[in-house]
Design a protein around this motif. Structure first.
Motif, PDB file in Angstrom:
ATOM      1  N   VAL A 223      -9.989 -10.863  -9.823  1.00  0.00           N
ATOM      2  CA  VAL A 223      -8.775 -10.966  -9.024  1.00  0.00           C
ATOM      3  C   VAL A 223      -8.537  -9.608  -8.386  1.00  0.00           C
ATOM      4  O   VAL A 223      -8.598  -8.582  -9.060  1.00  0.00           O
ATOM      5  CB  VAL A 223      -7.565 -11.377  -9.889  1.00  0.00           C
ATOM      6  N   GLU A 224      -8.296  -9.625  -7.079  1.00  0.00           N
ATOM      7  CA  GLU A 224      -7.972  -8.405  -6.339  1.00  0.00           C
ATOM      8  C   GLU A 224      -6.639  -8.587  -5.649  1.00  0.00           C
ATOM      9  O   GLU A 224      -6.347  -9.673  -5.151  1.00  0.00           O
ATOM     10  CB  GLU A 224      -9.000  -8.125  -5.237  1.00  0.00           C
ATOM     11  N   VAL A 225      -5.860  -7.513  -5.596  1.00  0.00           N
ATOM     12  CA  VAL A 225      -4.627  -7.494  -4.819  1.00  0.00           C
ATOM     13  C   VAL A 225      -4.754  -6.350  -3.827  1.00  0.00           C
ATOM     14  O   VAL A 225      -4.950  -5.202  -4.215  1.00  0.00           O
ATOM     15  CB  VAL A 225      -3.380  -7.331  -5.718  1.00  0.00           C
ATOM     16  N   HIS A 226      -4.674  -6.689  -2.538  1.00  0.00           N
ATOM     17  CA  HIS A 226      -4.772  -5.713  -1.461  1.00  0.00           C
ATOM     18  C   HIS A 226      -3.355  -5.389  -0.998  1.00  0.00           C
ATOM     19  O   HIS A 226      -2.528  -6.290  -0.855  1.00  0.00           O
ATOM     20  CB  HIS A 226      -5.549  -6.294  -0.280  1.00  0.00           C
ATOM     21  N   ASP A 227      -3.091  -4.102  -0.766  1.00  0.00           N
ATOM     22  CA  ASP A 227      -1.795  -3.718  -0.203  1.00  0.00           C
ATOM     23  C   ASP A 227      -2.020  -2.627   0.838  1.00  0.00           C
ATOM     24  O   ASP A 227      -3.099  -2.028   0.900  1.00  0.00           O
ATOM     25  CB  ASP A 227      -0.812  -3.303  -1.302  1.00  0.00           C
ATOM     26  N   PRO A 228      -1.004  -2.354   1.670  1.00  0.00           N
ATOM     27  CA  PRO A 228      -1.181  -1.404   2.769  1.00  0.00           C
ATOM     28  C   PRO A 228      -1.117   0.072   2.368  1.00  0.00           C
ATOM     29  O   PRO A 228      -1.325   0.941   3.207  1.00  0.00           O
ATOM     30  CB  PRO A 228      -0.028  -1.752   3.717  1.00  0.00           C
ATOM     31  N   ASP A 229      -0.855   0.383   1.126  1.00  0.00           N
ATOM     32  CA  ASP A 229      -0.712   1.766   0.676  1.00  0.00           C
ATOM     33  C   ASP A 229      -2.061   2.295   0.189  1.00  0.00           C
ATOM     34  O   ASP A 229      -2.629   1.760  -0.759  1.00  0.00           O
ATOM     35  CB  ASP A 229       0.312   1.831  -0.455  1.00  0.00           C
ATOM     36  N   PRO A 230      -2.596   3.362   0.795  1.00  0.00           N
ATOM     37  CA  PRO A 230      -3.901   3.870   0.369  1.00  0.00           C
ATOM     38  C   PRO A 230      -3.869   4.643  -0.952  1.00  0.00           C
ATOM     39  O   PRO A 230      -4.925   4.894  -1.540  1.00  0.00           O
ATOM     40  CB  PRO A 230      -4.318   4.793   1.519  1.00  0.00           C
ATOM     41  N   ALA A 231      -2.685   5.002  -1.443  1.00  0.00           N
ATOM     42  CA  ALA A 231      -2.595   5.788  -2.681  1.00  0.00           C
ATOM     43  C   ALA A 231      -3.089   4.966  -3.868  1.00  0.00           C
ATOM     44  O   ALA A 231      -2.694   3.816  -4.045  1.00  0.00           O
ATOM     45  CB  ALA A 231      -1.160   6.230  -2.923  1.00  0.00           C
TER      46      ALA A 231
ATOM     47  N   ALA B 236     -12.850  -5.400 -17.194  1.00  0.00           N
ATOM     48  CA  ALA B 236     -13.053  -4.268 -16.282  1.00  0.00           C
ATOM     49  C   ALA B 236     -11.896  -4.270 -15.292  1.00  0.00           C
ATOM     50  O   ALA B 236     -11.314  -5.327 -14.999  1.00  0.00           O
ATOM     51  CB  ALA B 236     -14.383  -4.398 -15.542  1.00  0.00           C
ATOM     52  N   CYS B 237     -11.563  -3.090 -14.785  1.00  0.00           N
ATOM     53  CA  CYS B 237     -10.526  -2.994 -13.767  1.00  0.00           C
ATOM     54  C   CYS B 237     -10.759  -1.746 -12.942  1.00  0.00           C
ATOM     55  O   CYS B 237     -11.497  -0.849 -13.352  1.00  0.00           O
ATOM     56  CB  CYS B 237      -9.125  -2.996 -14.385  1.00  0.00           C
ATOM     57  N   GLY B 238     -10.142  -1.691 -11.779  1.00  0.00           N
ATOM     58  CA  GLY B 238     -10.291  -0.524 -10.933  1.00  0.00           C
ATOM     59  C   GLY B 238      -9.572  -0.695  -9.614  1.00  0.00           C
ATOM     60  O   GLY B 238      -8.771  -1.617  -9.437  1.00  0.00           O
ATOM     61  N   HIS B 239      -9.893   0.196  -8.696  1.00  0.00           N
ATOM     62  CA  HIS B 239      -9.315   0.133  -7.356  1.00  0.00           C
ATOM     63  C   HIS B 239     -10.336   0.705  -6.384  1.00  0.00           C
ATOM     64  O   HIS B 239     -11.256   1.419  -6.780  1.00  0.00           O
ATOM     65  CB  HIS B 239      -7.999   0.913  -7.282  1.00  0.00           C
ATOM     66  N   ARG B 240     -10.165   0.347  -5.124  1.00  0.00           N
ATOM     67  CA  ARG B 240     -11.064   0.845  -4.085  1.00  0.00           C
ATOM     68  C   ARG B 240     -10.285   0.906  -2.776  1.00  0.00           C
ATOM     69  O   ARG B 240      -9.354   0.116  -2.563  1.00  0.00           O
ATOM     70  CB  ARG B 240     -12.294  -0.040  -3.943  1.00  0.00           C
ATOM     71  N   PRO B 241     -10.657   1.856  -1.915  1.00  0.00           N
ATOM     72  CA  PRO B 241      -9.998   1.918  -0.609  1.00  0.00           C
ATOM     73  C   PRO B 241     -10.461   0.756   0.269  1.00  0.00           C
ATOM     74  O   PRO B 241     -11.588   0.266   0.132  1.00  0.00           O
ATOM     75  CB  PRO B 241     -10.453   3.262  -0.036  1.00  0.00           C
ATOM     76  N   THR B 242      -9.588   0.323   1.144  1.00  0.00           N
ATOM     77  CA  THR B 242      -9.928  -0.700   2.138  1.00  0.00           C
ATOM     78  C   THR B 242      -9.564  -0.141   3.516  1.00  0.00           C
ATOM     79  O   THR B 242      -8.926   0.909   3.613  1.00  0.00           O
ATOM     80  CB  THR B 242      -9.159  -2.015   1.897  1.00  0.00           C
ATOM     81  N   GLY B 243      -9.922  -0.851   4.541  1.00  0.00           N
ATOM     82  CA  GLY B 243      -9.592  -0.421   5.895  1.00  0.00           C
ATOM     83  C   GLY B 243      -8.103  -0.369   6.169  1.00  0.00           C
ATOM     84  O   GLY B 243      -7.652   0.346   7.064  1.00  0.00           O
ATOM     85  N   SER B 244      -7.330  -1.100   5.392  1.00  0.00           N
ATOM     86  CA  SER B 244      -5.885  -1.154   5.638  1.00  0.00           C
ATOM     87  C   SER B 244      -5.057  -0.667   4.452  1.00  0.00           C
ATOM     88  O   SER B 244      -3.860  -0.888   4.416  1.00  0.00           O
ATOM     89  CB  SER B 244      -5.485  -2.593   5.986  1.00  0.00           C
ATOM     90  N   GLY B 245      -5.670  -0.035   3.461  1.00  0.00           N
ATOM     91  CA  GLY B 245      -4.926   0.438   2.283  1.00  0.00           C
ATOM     92  C   GLY B 245      -5.833   0.525   1.076  1.00  0.00           C
ATOM     93  O   GLY B 245      -6.767   1.306   1.042  1.00  0.00           O
ATOM     94  N   LYS B 246      -5.555  -0.315   0.085  1.00  0.00           N
ATOM     95  CA  LYS B 246      -6.398  -0.329  -1.119  1.00  0.00           C
ATOM     96  C   LYS B 246      -6.428  -1.731  -1.712  1.00  0.00           C
ATOM     97  O   LYS B 246      -5.604  -2.585  -1.393  1.00  0.00           O
ATOM     98  CB  LYS B 246      -5.872   0.651  -2.159  1.00  0.00           C
TER      99      LYS B 246
ATOM    100  N   GLU C  93       6.393  -3.399  -5.604  1.00  0.00           N
ATOM    101  CA  GLU C  93       7.300  -2.304  -5.954  1.00  0.00           C
ATOM    102  C   GLU C  93       6.837  -0.944  -5.430  1.00  0.00           C
ATOM    103  O   GLU C  93       7.658  -0.144  -4.985  1.00  0.00           O
ATOM    104  CB  GLU C  93       7.448  -2.218  -7.468  1.00  0.00           C
ATOM    105  N   HIS C  94       5.533  -0.676  -5.476  1.00  0.00           N
ATOM    106  CA  HIS C  94       5.070   0.687  -5.213  1.00  0.00           C
ATOM    107  C   HIS C  94       4.388   0.905  -3.868  1.00  0.00           C
ATOM    108  O   HIS C  94       4.291   2.049  -3.427  1.00  0.00           O
ATOM    109  CB  HIS C  94       4.118   1.142  -6.321  1.00  0.00           C
ATOM    110  N   ALA C  95       3.893  -0.128  -3.221  1.00  0.00           N
ATOM    111  CA  ALA C  95       3.180   0.053  -1.955  1.00  0.00           C
ATOM    112  C   ALA C  95       4.159   0.384  -0.836  1.00  0.00           C
ATOM    113  O   ALA C  95       5.194  -0.270  -0.695  1.00  0.00           O
ATOM    114  CB  ALA C  95       2.379  -1.198  -1.604  1.00  0.00           C
ATOM    115  N   THR C  96       3.826   1.404  -0.073  1.00  0.00           N
ATOM    116  CA  THR C  96       4.667   1.764   1.058  1.00  0.00           C
ATOM    117  C   THR C  96       4.419   0.804   2.206  1.00  0.00           C
ATOM    118  O   THR C  96       3.378   0.154   2.275  1.00  0.00           O
ATOM    119  CB  THR C  96       4.367   3.203   1.521  1.00  0.00           C
ATOM    120  N   GLY C  97       5.359   0.722   3.088  1.00  0.00           N
ATOM    121  CA  GLY C  97       5.244  -0.181   4.226  1.00  0.00           C
ATOM    122  C   GLY C  97       5.685  -1.582   3.860  1.00  0.00           C
ATOM    123  O   GLY C  97       5.963  -1.889   2.704  1.00  0.00           O
TER     124      GLY C  97
END
Length: 154
Positions: free
Chosen positions: A88-96, A128-138, A67-71
């Motif tokens: 569990v991690e979910v990677h998406d192309p949106d860096p926000a 625990a939960c969080g987020h981190r930047p990746t080379g292609s988004g977050k 719903e929220h990731a751009t691209g």
């Protein structure tokens, strides 16, 4: 859709680390596929984390990414099963970064709205939960601990 498994010895030895990585389409169809992968991974390995909670929180992360990731690039699901629990991690192309994941918002979700409680659920039900930047988004992630055997079958 692509899928790969790491840790092939995990089927013979459930306490060994195992991980799965799967590319999902950037559509709502990704949510049931992600839920099924998490349930299958945890059930087949008789993993000790709470499977229902893992499935619910995975669905929330994937739905948020859709719903929220751009691209329109793919969304990637990464599931790691360890003796101490699962991640569990979910990677998406949106860096926000996702809003209010690690710090609760000042505004309570409206109980009459369909949306707005996913991140609240993730914060409340994960260890625990969080987020981190990746080379292609977050990557947005959560962890669940292993449930002691006596509590699993109650």
């Amino acid at each position: 859709m692509t899928c790969s498994m790491n840790g092939s010895t995990a089927l013979q030895e459930p306490s060994a680390p195992a991980s799965w990585r799967i590319a999902l389409p950037h559509t709502a169809a990704a949510v049931p596929v992600a839920r099924a992968l998490v349930r299958t991974a945890m059930t087949e390995l008789e993993h000790g984390a709470d499977c229902d909670t893992a499935e619910l929180l995975t669905a929330e992360l994937v739905a948020n990414a859709v719903e929220h990731a751009t691209g329109d690039g793919p969304i990637e699901l990464v599931v790691e099963l360890l003796p101490s629990g699962c991640k569990v991690e979910v990677h998406d192309p949106d860096p926000a970064p996702p809003g209010d994941l690690t710090t609760p918002g000042h505004i309570e979700p409206d109980p009459w709205q369909e949306h707005g409680r996913g991140l609240l659920l993730i914060r409340a039900l994960s260890s625990a939960c969080g987020h981190r930047p990746t080379g292609s988004g977050k990557a947005v992630w959560f962890r669940l601990p292993t449930v002691p055997p006596q509590r699993r079958h109650a």
